[in-house]
Design an enzyme around this catalytic site. Structure first.
Site, PDB file in Angstrom:
ATOM      1  N   ARG A  70      -8.913  10.134   1.662  1.00 31.74           N
ATOM      2  CA  ARG A  70      -8.894  10.490   0.285  1.00 31.74           C
ATOM      3  C   ARG A  70      -7.583  11.257  -0.047  1.00 31.74           C
ATOM      4  O   ARG A  70      -6.887  11.680   0.791  1.00 31.74           O
ATOM      5  CB  ARG A  70     -10.076  11.752   0.045  1.00 31.74           C
ATOM      6  CG  ARG A  70     -11.429  11.211  -0.030  1.00 31.74           C
ATOM      7  CD  ARG A  70     -12.492  12.352  -0.389  1.00 31.74           C
ATOM      8  NE  ARG A  70     -12.414  13.287   0.914  1.00 31.74           N
ATOM      9  CZ  ARG A  70     -11.713  14.622   0.636  1.00 31.74           C
ATOM     10  NH1 ARG A  70     -10.857  14.705  -0.224  1.00 31.74           N
ATOM     11  NH2 ARG A  70     -11.683  15.186   1.863  1.00 31.74           N
ATOM     12  N   TYR A 198     -10.363   2.812   0.464  1.00 35.41           N
ATOM     13  CA  TYR A 198     -10.785   3.783   1.605  1.00 35.41           C
ATOM     14  C   TYR A 198     -12.186   4.881   1.266  1.00 35.41           C
ATOM     15  O   TYR A 198     -11.746   5.489  -0.029  1.00 35.41           O
ATOM     16  CB  TYR A 198      -9.884   4.488   2.246  1.00 35.41           C
ATOM     17  CG  TYR A 198     -10.190   4.787   3.568  1.00 35.41           C
ATOM     18  CD1 TYR A 198     -10.063   4.095   4.620  1.00 35.41           C
ATOM     19  CD2 TYR A 198     -10.746   6.276   4.008  1.00 35.41           C
ATOM     20  CE1 TYR A 198     -10.269   4.588   5.910  1.00 35.41           C
ATOM     21  CE2 TYR A 198     -11.165   6.385   5.220  1.00 35.41           C
ATOM     22  CZ  TYR A 198     -10.734   5.460   6.239  1.00 35.41           C
ATOM     23  OH  TYR A 198     -11.157   5.867   7.496  1.00 35.41           O
ATOM     24  N   LYS A 207     -18.449  10.854  -3.242  1.00 28.13           N
ATOM     25  CA  LYS A 207     -17.746  11.868  -3.714  1.00 28.13           C
ATOM     26  C   LYS A 207     -17.369  11.906  -5.294  1.00 28.13           C
ATOM     27  O   LYS A 207     -17.759  13.166  -5.787  1.00 28.13           O
ATOM     28  CB  LYS A 207     -16.244  12.348  -2.945  1.00 28.13           C
ATOM     29  CG  LYS A 207     -16.518  12.401  -1.417  1.00 28.13           C
ATOM     30  CD  LYS A 207     -17.458  13.589  -1.226  1.00 28.13           C
ATOM     31  CE  LYS A 207     -17.936  13.665   0.272  1.00 28.13           C
ATOM     32  NZ  LYS A 207     -17.072  14.002   1.208  1.00 28.13           N
ATOM     33  N   HIS A 227     -21.403  19.974  -1.391  1.00 25.60           N
ATOM     34  CA  HIS A 227     -21.049  19.314  -0.319  1.00 25.60           C
ATOM     35  C   HIS A 227     -21.730  19.807   1.084  1.00 25.60           C
ATOM     36  O   HIS A 227     -21.004  20.598   1.765  1.00 25.60           O
ATOM     37  CB  HIS A 227     -19.409  19.446  -0.162  1.00 25.60           C
ATOM     38  CG  HIS A 227     -18.705  18.388   0.859  1.00 25.60           C
ATOM     39  ND1 HIS A 227     -17.448  18.990   1.294  1.00 25.60           N
ATOM     40  CD2 HIS A 227     -19.114  17.243   1.411  1.00 25.60           C
ATOM     41  CE1 HIS A 227     -17.061  18.004   2.223  1.00 25.60           C
ATOM     42  NE2 HIS A 227     -17.974  17.102   2.142  1.00 25.60           N
ATOM     43  N   SER A 249     -14.390  18.922   4.668  1.00 23.49           N
ATOM     44  CA  SER A 249     -14.349  17.812   5.332  1.00 23.49           C
ATOM     45  C   SER A 249     -13.767  17.809   6.660  1.00 23.49           C
ATOM     46  O   SER A 249     -12.927  18.714   6.979  1.00 23.49           O
ATOM     47  CB  SER A 249     -13.626  16.837   4.589  1.00 23.49           C
ATOM     48  OG  SER A 249     -13.839  16.737   3.215  1.00 23.49           O
ATOM     49  N   CYS A 251     -15.396  19.318   9.409  1.00 27.56           N
ATOM     50  CA  CYS A 251     -15.574  20.634   9.650  1.00 27.56           C
ATOM     51  C   CYS A 251     -17.013  20.722  10.389  1.00 27.56           C
ATOM     52  O   CYS A 251     -17.290  22.104  10.762  1.00 27.56           O
ATOM     53  CB  CYS A 251     -15.220  21.695   8.808  1.00 27.56           C
ATOM     54  SG  CYS A 251     -13.488  21.670   8.662  1.00 27.56           S
ATOM     55  N   ASP A 278     -23.885  15.158   4.230  1.00 24.82           N
ATOM     56  CA  ASP A 278     -22.678  15.208   3.521  1.00 24.82           C
ATOM     57  C   ASP A 278     -22.928  15.924   2.306  1.00 24.82           C
ATOM     58  O   ASP A 278     -22.068  16.663   1.923  1.00 24.82           O
ATOM     59  CB  ASP A 278     -22.131  14.169   3.510  1.00 24.82           C
ATOM     60  CG  ASP A 278     -20.583  14.077   3.189  1.00 24.82           C
ATOM     61  OD1 ASP A 278     -19.936  14.855   3.772  1.00 24.82           O
ATOM     62  OD2 ASP A 278     -20.100  13.490   2.155  1.00 24.82           O
ATOM     63  N   ARG A 367     -13.696   6.235  10.513  1.00 26.27           N
ATOM     64  CA  ARG A 367     -15.145   6.374  10.520  1.00 26.27           C
ATOM     65  C   ARG A 367     -16.122   5.306  10.840  1.00 26.27           C
ATOM     66  O   ARG A 367     -15.761   4.168  10.906  1.00 26.27           O
ATOM     67  CB  ARG A 367     -15.249   6.395   8.894  1.00 26.27           C
ATOM     68  CG  ARG A 367     -14.272   7.500   8.231  1.00 26.27           C
ATOM     69  CD  ARG A 367     -14.918   8.625   7.634  1.00 26.27           C
ATOM     70  NE  ARG A 367     -14.370  10.064   7.649  1.00 26.27           N
ATOM     71  CZ  ARG A 367     -14.766  11.256   7.112  1.00 26.27           C
ATOM     72  NH1 ARG A 367     -16.193  11.264   7.227  1.00 26.27           N
ATOM     73  NH2 ARG A 367     -13.953  12.203   6.946  1.00 26.27           N
TER      74      ARG A 367
HETATM   75  P1  GTP Z   1     -16.884  14.879   6.653  1.00 25.58           P
HETATM   76  O1  GTP Z   1     -17.498  13.748   6.775  1.00 25.58           O
HETATM   77  O2  GTP Z   1     -15.424  14.582   6.537  1.00 25.58           O
HETATM   78  O3  GTP Z   1     -17.280  15.531   5.451  1.00 25.58           O
HETATM   79  O4  GTP Z   1     -16.827  15.867   8.060  1.00 25.58           O
HETATM   80  P2  GTP Z   1     -18.057  16.551   8.841  1.00 25.58           P
HETATM   81  O5  GTP Z   1     -18.050  17.935   7.996  1.00 25.58           O
HETATM   82  O6  GTP Z   1     -19.162  15.804   8.961  1.00 25.58           O
HETATM   83  O7  GTP Z   1     -17.486  16.802  10.153  1.00 25.58           O
HETATM   84  P3  GTP Z   1     -17.895  16.086  11.536  1.00 25.58           P
HETATM   85  O8  GTP Z   1     -19.161  16.654  11.837  1.00 25.58           O
HETATM   86  O9  GTP Z   1     -17.842  14.693  11.625  1.00 25.58           O
HETATM   87  O10 GTP Z   1     -17.029  16.934  12.713  1.00 25.58           O
HETATM   88  C1  GTP Z   1     -15.535  16.903  12.592  1.00 25.58           C
HETATM   89  C2  GTP Z   1     -14.810  17.162  13.958  1.00 25.58           C
HETATM   90  O11 GTP Z   1     -15.144  18.431  14.119  1.00 25.58           O
HETATM   91  C3  GTP Z   1     -15.471  16.225  14.793  1.00 25.58           C
HETATM   92  O12 GTP Z   1     -14.149  15.795  15.675  1.00 25.58           O
HETATM   93  C4  GTP Z   1     -16.081  16.972  15.777  1.00 25.58           C
HETATM   94  O13 GTP Z   1     -15.912  16.607  16.943  1.00 25.58           O
HETATM   95  C5  GTP Z   1     -15.755  18.771  15.535  1.00 25.58           C
HETATM   96  N1  GTP Z   1     -16.719  19.512  15.735  1.00 25.58           N
HETATM   97  C6  GTP Z   1     -17.986  19.635  15.107  1.00 25.58           C
HETATM   98  N2  GTP Z   1     -18.639  20.389  15.297  1.00 25.58           N
HETATM   99  C7  GTP Z   1     -18.013  21.354  16.179  1.00 25.58           C
HETATM  100  C8  GTP Z   1     -18.384  22.338  16.871  1.00 25.58           C
HETATM  101  O14 GTP Z   1     -19.578  23.070  16.809  1.00 25.58           O
HETATM  102  N3  GTP Z   1     -17.425  23.111  17.660  1.00 25.58           N
HETATM  103  C9  GTP Z   1     -16.180  22.302  17.725  1.00 25.58           C
HETATM  104  N4  GTP Z   1     -15.266  23.002  18.460  1.00 25.58           N
HETATM  105  N5  GTP Z   1     -15.793  20.981  17.165  1.00 25.58           N
HETATM  106  C10 GTP Z   1     -16.703  20.708  16.127  1.00 25.58           C
HETATM  107  C1  SPV Z   2     -14.955  13.907   3.220  1.00 30.14           C
HETATM  108  O1  SPV Z   2     -13.821  13.713   3.205  1.00 30.14           O
HETATM  109  O2  SPV Z   2     -15.768  15.102   2.951  1.00 30.14           O
HETATM  110  C2  SPV Z   2     -15.882  12.775   3.613  1.00 30.14           C
HETATM  111  C3  SPV Z   2     -15.000  11.292   3.741  1.00 30.14           C
HETATM  112  O3  SPV Z   2     -17.211  13.015   3.709  1.00 30.14           O
HETATM  113  S1  SPV Z   2     -15.000  10.643   2.200  1.00 30.14           S
HETATM  114  O4  SPV Z   2     -16.174   9.962   1.863  1.00 30.14           O
HETATM  115  O5  SPV Z   2     -13.738   9.758   2.433  1.00 30.14           O
HETATM  116  O6  SPV Z   2     -14.676  11.765   1.278  1.00 30.14           O
HETATM  117 MN    MN Z   3     -17.648  15.130   3.310  1.00 30.01          MN
END
Ligand code: GTP
Ligand code: SPV
Ligand code: MN
Length: 582
Positions: A70, A198, A207, A227, A249, A251, A278, A367
């Site tokens: 983004r 993307y 979003k 979110h 994002s 996290c 999400d 992704r």
């Molecule tokens: P978006 O799709 O961008 O909104 O991201 P998201 O909030 O769904 O994040 P996602 O669950 O994909 O995690 C992002 C990164 O954080 C990954 O590399 C995970 O491995 C890491 N992660 C997720 N949960 C944990 C946790 O409990 N501990 C740690 N240390 N890392 C974590």
């Molecule tokens: C985020 O960035 O929070 C996502 C990926 O979930 S995107 O769809 O590119 O916004």
């Molecule tokens: Mn997201």
């Protein structure tokens, strides 16, 4: 024109004229259509087929290396009054923005087909759902929208019944970062996106619609567009709870949404199900609770870090019917990313032979796109028209220091303050520097379609609309020790924190009052079979008075940036915390 909705037919006609598209194609959402798009994408080289034995019907797309995330600096909220967009958004005058975008769109689909994608955000029969139509010249976007939304004829029929839909116009253009804009016109319910193919820039249901436009609409109509992931938690006594959690994002939303509890929990009968990973739309029900739907139908998840020991449910989805974007490949054409396993990839995300000197093999924001139905923990309640009732709302972020493992708000307004002032380290999900701590209110900094002061006021006002609101918590899985290692094991072990949160909702778990909220003592967290030093857990649950005094000063400065639109209730709660810190 293939619709009885005159406004839609006229808009498609106008766009076709402006863009000078060769052809118009109305997506119907059928399996045959899906197959024919896949064939076309393979033929024109947009897709690379992956190993058919290990990954049937999976495809790899490598995006332009300048188009991998983004672009917050090119994303605008175009309200009539500048101040309605707030300091949290880039703003452009709507007329100027329309002229700029129409200039870019002029003739941009010459020689291309214009695809019309009618879609529904949320179950087709849910009163909480909302529809939109995306016009795009990218068949890759069509295939992603097919997995991420309920798209095609069913959505079109609902649009024709209701008359109401969000208009999203998208073209990948030349992918030139200098000719790239993501514009939102919340007062008109219109999106115009040019120059990126993307994720959140291009899949306009996600979003752009479900957060930026919907948050604006939700304020007018008395609901919330957030979110947040939504997860189901069934306790050993059979109580069914649902929890919504907002993390910025990359996290941890996808990971928490698909959590598999540690063995002991499974034996005791705990069960976790996934409703969404999400986005969450919530509205007050007749019982005074918030009822939530996941407006999406699929997951657009971060690949790196997805592995057997971190998120086995996610990994299990990805062996079939999945689109991978910007991951690496092994020599036998299997998708690969950092953290997956210890194989060495052969080709990196730019299609080059893998060389560690070039950086990671998979792009950090690479992704997967996959239907939610492929998720082993997918909850059947996700399809309920009524949504699911929310017991707890959780806010979180990446904070290497200070912020404790878990903390409960004293009351709703305190919860709004906690959400409004969450800070987190930036990630690769957006272009720009990674690892910089910034405030990311309710994980909505890049996604709130209006002034944050008004947004927090709307959150505060939910008390007048619903008298049985969820309890509010903050969590932080990302505290680091002096050696830079994570102090909390995270992932499945996060179940231990969820258990305490559910205990609080049921009135069975203990908390003590601290200056910053209601917190567990180490003994209140279930540590059975957890390999962790007692003093580390103590440290994760401590309140550092000096650190919090500084933090609250920075919170006060931050709130001031939003001027007199900030609800007084937030200052009152901040004052209460400050007094307790003395
Ligand atoms: P978006 O799709 O961008 O909104 O991201 P998201 O909030 O769904 O994040 P996602 O669950 O994909 O995690 C992002 C990164 O954080 C990954 O590399 C995970 O491995 C890491 N992660 C997720 N949960 C944990 C946790 O409990 N501990 C740690 N240390 N890392 C974590
Ligand atoms: C985020 O960035 O929070 C996502 C990926 O979930 S995107 O769809 O590119 O916004
Ligand atoms: Mn997201």
């Amino acid at each position: 024109m293939s619709t009885s909705n005159q406004a839609l037919a006229n808009w498609v006609k106008d766009v076709a004229e402006l863009t000078q598209a060769d052809d118009i194609y109305w997506c119907n959402g059928s399996p045959a259509e899906e197959e024919s798009f896949n064939r076309q994408l393979l033929e024109d080289g947009t897709y690379k087929r992956l190993n058919e034995e290990t990954h049937p019907n999976c495809y790899l797309h490598l995006s332009d290396p300048r188009d991998v995330a983004r672009v917050e600096h090119l994303t605008f909220i175009c309200t009539n009054k500048k101040n309605d967009a707030g300091p949290n958004n880039h703003w452009m005058d709507p007329q100027q923005a329309h002229e700029k975008m129409d200039g870019l769109f002029k003739g941009c689909m010459k020689g291309r087909t214009l695809y019309v994608i009618p879609y529904c955000m949320g179950p087709i029969d849910s009163p909480i759902s909302r529809c939109g139509v995306e016009i795009t010249d990218s068949p890759y976007v069509v295939q992603n929208m097919r997995l991420m939304t309920r798209m095609g004829d069913e959505a079109l029929r609902r649009i024709e019944r209701e008359g109401d839909f969000v208009k999203g116009l998208h073209s990948t253009g030349e992918l030139d970062p200098d000719r790239r804009f993501i514009m939102h016109f919340p007062e008109e319910r219109v999106i115009k996106s040019y120059g990126s193919g993307y994720g959140g820039n291009a899949l306009l249901g996600k979003k752009c619609h479900a957060l930026r436009i919907a948050s604006y609409q939700a304020k007018d109509e008395g609901w919330l567009a957030e979110h947040m992931l939504i997860l189901g938690i069934k306790t050993p006594t059979g109580a069914q709870h649902y929890v919504a959690a907002a993390f910025p994002s990359a996290c941890g939303k996808t990971n928490l949404a698909m959590l598999i509890p540690p063995q002991g929990y499974l034996q005791d009968g705990w069960e976790i199900t996934t409703v969404g990973d999400d986005i969450c739309w919530m509205r007050p029900g007749e019982d005074g609770r918030l009822w939530a739907i996941n407006p999406e139908a699929g997951f657009f998840g971060v690949a790196p870090g997805t592995a057997k020991d971190t998120n086995p449910n996610a990994l299990a989805m990805l062996y079939q019917d999945t689109i991978f974007t910007n991951v690496a490949q092994t020599a036998d054409e299997q998708p690969w990313w950092e953290g997956l396993d210890d194989r060495v990839p052969a080709i990196d995300w730019q299609g080059r032979p893998y060389d560690p000197a070039n950086g990671p093999a998979a792009h950090p924001n690479s992704r997967f796109t996959v239907s939610a139905k492929r998720c082993p923990s997918y909850s059947s309640a996700s399809e309920d028209a009524s949504g699911v009732p929310i017991s707890a709302i959780i806010f979180g972020g990446r904070r290497a220091s200070l912020v404790p493992l878990v903390n409960e708000a004293r009351n709703w307004n305190h919860g709004v303050l906690m959400g409004a002032t969450v800070a987190s380290e930036t990630t690769a999900a957006a272009t720009g520097k990674v690892g910089v701590v910034r405030r990311d209110p309710m994980a909505m900094k890049p996604f709130c379609g209006y002034h944050f002061g008004d947004y927090w006021g709307h959150w505060v006002s939910m008390q007048d609309k619903a008298d049985n609101l969820p309890k509010v918590f903050t969590v932080n899985w990302f505290r680091k020790d002096d050696n830079g290692g994570f102090m909390w094991p995270g992932f499945g072990e996060n179940m231990r924190v969820l258990e305490w949160i559910i205990g609080r909702c049921q009135g069975t778990a203990e908390a003590h009052e601290t200056a910053i909220g209601l917190m567990p003592k180490a003994r209140d967290i279930n540590t059975e079979d957890l390999d962790m030093d007692a003093d580390v857990l103590e440290a994760l649950l401590a309140v550092e008075v000096n650190g919090w005094q500084k933090e609250n000063q920075s919170v006060a400065d931050f709130l001031k940036e939003y001027g007199d639109r900030v609800p007084q209730e937030l200052y009152q709660e901040l004052k209460r915390s400050n007094q307790k810190l003395l």
